[in-house]
Design an enzyme around this catalytic site. Structure first.
Site, PDB file in Angstrom:
ATOM      1  CB  CYS A   1      -0.871   0.052   1.275  1.00  0.00           C
ATOM      2  SG  CYS A   1       0.073   0.333   2.868  1.00  0.00           S
TER       3      CYS A   1
ATOM      4  CB  CYS B   1       3.435  -0.379   2.979  1.00  0.00           C
ATOM      5  SG  CYS B   1       2.191  -1.064   3.863  1.00  0.00           S
TER       6      CYS B   1
END
Length: 77
Positions: A10, A13
């Site tokens: 994501c 992240c």
């Protein structure tokens, strides 16, 4: 030093990974930074949310995007 960023890919992240790399660079330390995206590997750390930061196999943060300064603080502990 071994540092892992746990997350499935994501945006947060990926940003955490960049912040970890920047923190390591600014601190001038030798560290192996690894991005862990395999869900089974992530689950082995028994965390409930990502992104997560693991330093020397110890989970130090879960579920939030840390700034470069916050990462530096956690690494230096």
């Amino acid at each position: 030093m071994k540092i892992k960023v746990l997350g499935t890919g994501c945006k947060k992240c990926k940003e955490l990974e960049q912040n970890v790399l920047a923190a390591v660079n600014e601190m001038g330390i030798e560290a192996e930074v690894e991005k862990v995206e395999d869900i089974r590997d992530i689950m082995s750390y028994k965390i409930m949310s990502t992104p997560a930061l693991v330093v020397e196999e110890k989970v130090v943060s879960t579920g939030k995007l840390l700034s470069v300064g916050q990462v530096k603080e956690l690494i230096s502990k």
